[in-house]
Design an enzyme around this catalytic site. Structure first.
Site, PDB file in Angstrom:
ATOM      1  N   HIS A  59      -0.717   6.616   4.858  1.00 44.30           N
ATOM      2  CA  HIS A  59      -0.185   6.094   3.773  1.00 44.30           C
ATOM      3  C   HIS A  59      -1.287   5.888   2.350  1.00 44.30           C
ATOM      4  O   HIS A  59      -0.522   6.646   1.434  1.00 44.30           O
ATOM      5  CB  HIS A  59       0.565   4.837   3.713  1.00 44.30           C
ATOM      6  CG  HIS A  59       0.771   3.782   2.780  1.00 44.30           C
ATOM      7  ND1 HIS A  59      -0.054   3.454   2.008  1.00 44.30           N
ATOM      8  CD2 HIS A  59       1.952   3.871   2.011  1.00 44.30           C
ATOM      9  CE1 HIS A  59       0.809   2.912   0.756  1.00 44.30           C
ATOM     10  NE2 HIS A  59       2.103   3.287   0.944  1.00 44.30           N
ATOM     11  N   ASP A 240      10.024  -2.190   7.780  1.00 42.24           N
ATOM     12  CA  ASP A 240       8.985  -2.493   9.265  1.00 42.24           C
ATOM     13  C   ASP A 240       9.173  -2.716  10.479  1.00 42.24           C
ATOM     14  O   ASP A 240       9.472  -2.734  11.431  1.00 42.24           O
ATOM     15  CB  ASP A 240       8.143  -2.798   8.585  1.00 42.24           C
ATOM     16  CG  ASP A 240       7.157  -2.286   6.722  1.00 42.24           C
ATOM     17  OD1 ASP A 240       7.410  -1.298   6.903  1.00 42.24           O
ATOM     18  OD2 ASP A 240       7.205  -3.558   6.181  1.00 42.24           O
TER      19      ASP A 240
END
Ligand code: G3P
Ligand code: CA
Length: 253
Positions: A59, A240
Site C-alpha cells: 500500500h 478490514d
C-alpha cells in the site's frame, strides 16, 4: 462485461481490504489466504513497481511501516523487497511473511475470489505499472475475476483501453475534493465509482444506479455505517473487519 464475476456475486459485495487485514498482516499471502478461509468472495490489494520493474503488492510508498526494512519501494529491487519480513510487525507467529508479487497472489487466489487491483503510482505517473499489470492479467487469464481502481484518472482511462472487459472504478478522496473529482471526471469510470463513504448518500447511490453505475465505497468497519449503506442499496464496500461485516450481513440478508 456481462460474464464478469462482479455481476454474479451477491450485493453488497464485501471486499476484504488488503486481505483480511484486521486478522493478518495487510497485503500478504497470509492475509489473502485468511480472507478466503473466512469466506470472502472479493479481495482488495494495492500494487506498485519495484526498482527492477516487478509488480509488487504493497500500500505505502515505502516499506517502513509494514516491514523490518526501510526505503522507497521504487528504489528497492525485488530481491531486496522479498528479503524483508512483512509479518512480525503484525504478530510474532507471522514472522517471515513477505511482500508478495502480483503473480504470487494470482497463483494463490486463482479464480477463487474476485480481486480489486488498486493501481498506486502517484509518485511515478507513467504508464509502466498499468501496462505491466494488464499483461499479467492477460497471461494469467483472470480478466473475468479482476476489477481495477485508482485515484489517478489517467490510470483509469488506460486500464479501460487495455482491458475493456474489466470494470474499472475511479477512487475519489473524502470531502470537497472528492466531490469535485466526481464532477470533473464524470465519464472516466462509467461502470463503477469508488468514493469515500463520507461522500455517499441515498440520493447519490440512486443517481449512480439510474446511470447503471455501481457504487463501492471505502473503508467501512463500523456496523452502523454498514447497515446505513446497505439500507441505501450500496453495491459494495471495502472492509478490514470481515467478522463484523458477516454479522451485519447475516441480519440483513
Ligand atoms: O480501494 C479502497 C481503498 O483501498 C482506498 O484507500 O488508502 O486504503 O488504498 P487506501
Ligand atoms: Ca487500496
Amino acid at each position: 462485461m456481462i460474464n464478469h464475476r462482479l455481476y454474479e456475486l451477491n450485493r453488497p459485495v464485501v471486499f476484504a481490504h488488503r486481505g483480511a487485514s484486521k486478522y493478518a498482516p495487510e497485503n500478504t499471502l497470509a492475509s489473502f489466504r485468511k480472507a478466503m478461509d473466512m469466506g470472502a468472495q472479493a479481495l482488495e490489494l494495492d500494487v506498485t513497481l519495484s526498482r527492477d520493474g516487478t509488480v509488487v503488492v504493497i500500500h505505502d510508498d515505502t516499506v517502513d511501516r509494514i516491514s523490518n526494512g526501510n526505503g522507497e519501494v521504487g528504489d528497492l529491487t525485488l530481491a531486496q523487497i522479498q528479503a524483508l519480513d512483512a509479518g512480525s510487525w503484525f504478530s510474532v507467529e507471522l514472522t517471515g511473511e513477505r511482500i508478495p508479487t502480483l503473480e504470487e497472489v494470482f497463483d494463490l487466489v486463482g479464480k477463487q475470489a474476485l480481486i480489486n487491483i488498486e493501481l498506486k503510482n502517484a509518485k511515478k505517473r507513467n504508464t509502466e505499472l498499468v501496462q505491466k499489470v494488464a499483461a499479467l492479467v492477460k497471461a494469467h487469464n483472470v480478466q473475468e475475476t479482476v476489477i481495477f481502481s485508482s485515484f489517478i484518472p489517467k490510470n483509469v482511462r488506460l486500464t479501460r483501453a487495455l482491458l475493456p472487459e474489466c470494470p474499472v472504478g475511479l477512487l475519489t478522496l473524502p470531502g470537497f475534493l472528492g466531490k469535485l473529482e466526481m464532477v470533473l471526471f464524470p465519464n472516466n469510470s462509467p461502470d463503477l465509482i469508488h468514493p469515500h463513504h463520507s461522500n455517499v448518500s441515498a440520493a447519490f447511490i440512486e443517481k449512480q444506479h439510474a446511470r447503471m453505475r455501481r457504487v463501492n465505497t471505502y473503508t467501512v468497519n463500523d456496523a452502523d455505517l454498514m447497515r446505513t449503506l446497505i439500507g441505501w442499496d450500496v453495491d459494495g464496500f471495502f472492509c478490514d473487519d470481515l467478522i463484523t461485516a458477516q454479522q451485519v450481513l447475516t441480519k440483513n440478508p
